[in-house]
Motif scaffolding. Sequence first.
Motif, PDB file in Angstrom:
ATOM      1  N   ALA A 132       1.005  -1.355  -0.076  1.00  0.00           N
ATOM      2  CA  ALA A 132      -0.083  -0.009  -0.077  1.00  0.00           C
ATOM      3  C   ALA A 132       0.944   1.279  -0.112  1.00  0.00           C
ATOM      4  CB  ALA A 132      -0.967  -0.005   0.929  1.00  0.00           C
ATOM      5  N   THR A 133       1.861   1.223   1.020  1.00  0.00           N
ATOM      6  CA  THR A 133       2.581   2.648   1.036  1.00  0.00           C
ATOM      7  C   THR A 133       3.380   2.764  -0.261  1.00  0.00           C
ATOM      8  OG1 THR A 133       2.743   2.651   3.438  1.00  0.00           O
ATOM      9  CG2 THR A 133       4.179   3.774   2.475  1.00  0.00           C
ATOM     10  N   PRO A 134       4.257   1.734  -1.040  1.00  0.00           N
ATOM     11  CA  PRO A 134       5.101   2.034  -1.885  1.00  0.00           C
ATOM     12  C   PRO A 134       4.146   2.493  -3.208  1.00  0.00           C
ATOM     13  CG  PRO A 134       5.658   0.000  -0.770  1.00  0.00           C
ATOM     14  CD  PRO A 134       4.376   0.352  -0.343  1.00  0.00           C
ATOM     15  N   LEU A 135       2.988   2.015  -3.276  1.00  0.00           N
ATOM     16  CA  LEU A 135       1.905   2.376  -4.365  1.00  0.00           C
ATOM     17  C   LEU A 135       1.537   3.628  -4.341  1.00  0.00           C
ATOM     18  CD1 LEU A 135      -0.400  -0.687  -4.752  1.00  0.00           C
ATOM     19  CD2 LEU A 135       1.406   0.160  -6.454  1.00  0.00           C
ATOM     20  N   LEU A 136       1.372   4.294  -3.000  1.00  0.00           N
ATOM     21  CA  LEU A 136       1.078   5.512  -2.800  1.00  0.00           C
ATOM     22  C   LEU A 136       2.020   6.535  -2.938  1.00  0.00           C
ATOM     23  CD1 LEU A 136      -1.096   7.889  -1.757  1.00  0.00           C
ATOM     24  CD2 LEU A 136      -0.195   7.226   0.618  1.00  0.00           C
ATOM     25  N   ILE A 137       3.366   6.188  -2.576  1.00  0.00           N
ATOM     26  CA  ILE A 137       4.398   7.219  -2.924  1.00  0.00           C
ATOM     27  C   ILE A 137       4.809   7.205  -4.387  1.00  0.00           C
ATOM     28  CG2 ILE A 137       7.010   7.338  -2.724  1.00  0.00           C
ATOM     29  CD1 ILE A 137       5.356   7.997  -0.051  1.00  0.00           C
ATOM     30  N   PHE A 156      -6.126   1.663   3.827  1.00  0.00           N
ATOM     31  CA  PHE A 156      -5.067   1.332   4.449  1.00  0.00           C
ATOM     32  C   PHE A 156      -5.195   0.650   5.870  1.00  0.00           C
ATOM     33  CE2 PHE A 156      -4.273   5.277   1.646  1.00  0.00           C
ATOM     34  CZ  PHE A 156      -3.074   4.649   1.108  1.00  0.00           C
ATOM     35  N   GLN A 157      -4.144   0.189   6.518  1.00  0.00           N
ATOM     36  CA  GLN A 157      -4.422  -0.013   7.783  1.00  0.00           C
ATOM     37  C   GLN A 157      -4.547   1.126   8.587  1.00  0.00           C
ATOM     38  OE1 GLN A 157      -1.090  -2.488   9.391  1.00  0.00           O
ATOM     39  NE2 GLN A 157      -0.999  -3.853   7.629  1.00  0.00           N
ATOM     40  N   ARG A 158      -5.439   1.306   9.592  1.00  0.00           N
ATOM     41  CA  ARG A 158      -5.556   2.647  10.283  1.00  0.00           C
ATOM     42  C   ARG A 158      -4.388   3.524  10.828  1.00  0.00           C
ATOM     43  NH1 ARG A 158      -9.517   6.686  11.476  1.00  0.00           N
ATOM     44  NH2 ARG A 158      -8.479   7.736  13.073  1.00  0.00           N
ATOM     45  N   GLU A 159      -3.071   2.844  11.188  1.00  0.00           N
ATOM     46  CA  GLU A 159      -1.975   3.312  11.575  1.00  0.00           C
ATOM     47  C   GLU A 159      -1.190   4.062  10.324  1.00  0.00           C
ATOM     48  OE1 GLU A 159       1.545   0.785  12.286  1.00  0.00           O
ATOM     49  OE2 GLU A 159      -0.054  -0.658  12.539  1.00  0.00           O
ATOM     50  N   VAL A 160      -1.546   3.617   9.120  1.00  0.00           N
ATOM     51  CA  VAL A 160      -0.842   4.301   8.157  1.00  0.00           C
ATOM     52  C   VAL A 160      -1.620   5.279   7.742  1.00  0.00           C
ATOM     53  CG1 VAL A 160      -0.429   3.722   5.689  1.00  0.00           C
ATOM     54  CG2 VAL A 160      -0.014   2.198   7.109  1.00  0.00           C
ATOM     55  N   ALA A 161      -2.966   5.316   7.787  1.00  0.00           N
ATOM     56  CA  ALA A 161      -3.700   6.351   7.285  1.00  0.00           C
ATOM     57  C   ALA A 161      -3.645   7.459   8.489  1.00  0.00           C
ATOM     58  CB  ALA A 161      -5.420   5.967   7.436  1.00  0.00           C
ATOM     59  N   GLU A 162      -3.295   7.238   9.682  1.00  0.00           N
ATOM     60  CA  GLU A 162      -3.205   8.420  10.607  1.00  0.00           C
ATOM     61  C   GLU A 162      -1.813   9.173  10.352  1.00  0.00           C
ATOM     62  OE1 GLU A 162      -3.396   6.043  14.158  1.00  0.00           O
ATOM     63  OE2 GLU A 162      -5.741   6.412  14.306  1.00  0.00           O
ATOM     64  N   ARG A 163      -0.712   8.190   9.679  1.00  0.00           N
ATOM     65  CA  ARG A 163       0.568   8.957   9.514  1.00  0.00           C
ATOM     66  C   ARG A 163       0.245   9.746   7.977  1.00  0.00           C
ATOM     67  NH1 ARG A 163       3.647   3.847   8.193  1.00  0.00           N
ATOM     68  NH2 ARG A 163       5.028   5.488   7.182  1.00  0.00           N
ATOM     69  N   ILE A 164      -0.439   9.531   7.108  1.00  0.00           N
ATOM     70  CA  ILE A 164      -0.715  10.003   6.105  1.00  0.00           C
ATOM     71  C   ILE A 164      -1.451  11.537   6.408  1.00  0.00           C
ATOM     72  CG2 ILE A 164      -2.236  10.237   4.038  1.00  0.00           C
ATOM     73  CD1 ILE A 164      -2.000   7.209   3.664  1.00  0.00           C
ATOM     74  N   VAL A 165      -2.346  11.687   7.249  1.00  0.00           N
ATOM     75  CA  VAL A 165      -3.226  12.932   7.658  1.00  0.00           C
ATOM     76  C   VAL A 165      -2.362  13.583   8.710  1.00  0.00           C
ATOM     77  CG1 VAL A 165      -4.970  11.867   6.732  1.00  0.00           C
ATOM     78  CG2 VAL A 165      -4.716  11.916   9.132  1.00  0.00           C
TER      79      VAL A 165
END
Length: 296
Positions: A132-137, A156-165
């Motif tokens: 998920a993260t490599p695709l987003l980047i 995303f996993q919730r923890e990744v979503a929180e890092r994004i925002v």
Amino acid sequence: MSALDELPPLRDVIRRHELSARKSLGQNFLLDLNLTGKIARAAGPLDGVTVVEVGPGPGGLTRALLAEGARVIAVERDARALDALAEISERVPGRLEVVAGDALALDLSALAARAGGGGPVRVVANLPYNIATPLLIGWLSAEPWPPWYDALVLMFQREVAERIVATPGNKVYGRLAVLSQWRSEPKILFDIAPSAFVPPPKVTSSVVRLVPRAKPLPCPQPALERVTAAAFGQRRKMLRQSLKMLVADPTPLFEATGIAPTARAEEISVAGFVALANALADAVRGKPVPAALPQP
């Protein structure tokens, strides 16, 4: 009743095609059609829109996107799922293109351009957690900008979503937040409980919408990635120490940007990191570092 309504239940599809989720592929199948419909509606009106979906699996979200009027390009690495997706394609002739392959290795912009006919393109996906993260980047690194898509609606996993925002001062504010918010406006739309998936993951998931900024602050992305990597790689240190990984004496960077050398990474805004990256790019090119810039 539409042709999509006549399709068999997803659990039957999984059983018939032996589609047990594989951890190696980051698979967790979302079978609740109410939730897949909610995700599709969160992507906005889809009539006339080409949607790129990564990791469709048995096709639950695919069905919902088609029901909302989208034309779908489904990119699937798992060969076991191809026959299940072909059954959906037969019900909606000309509206579902299934592409077998790894989304990390494919030029999705070219696929969308070929199939989209000049209309809007959107990425909507329950992303495999492990990519998920490599695709987003990769999507945020698209050139030229504005990109080939008009929105990303991703799970995303919730923890990744929180890092994004995350914003400055938040303990999870880091490189992903800076890179995401530099070029887009991200927002968490809603959460999905582990119990909604098969098999249930150990964490809550979140659906995030990222809308590209038409005119992000000018900045060479490689310099921004280097600055954020150095700053957040040693986030407990002051910037005057962490940025020595990039230049022997970072003092000119602080003089150019007006950022305090005693500041730490989590205190610096996205605009501040962009200013540092531009100053670094100029210094590396051997140009004089520009005069201090006001901080928004």
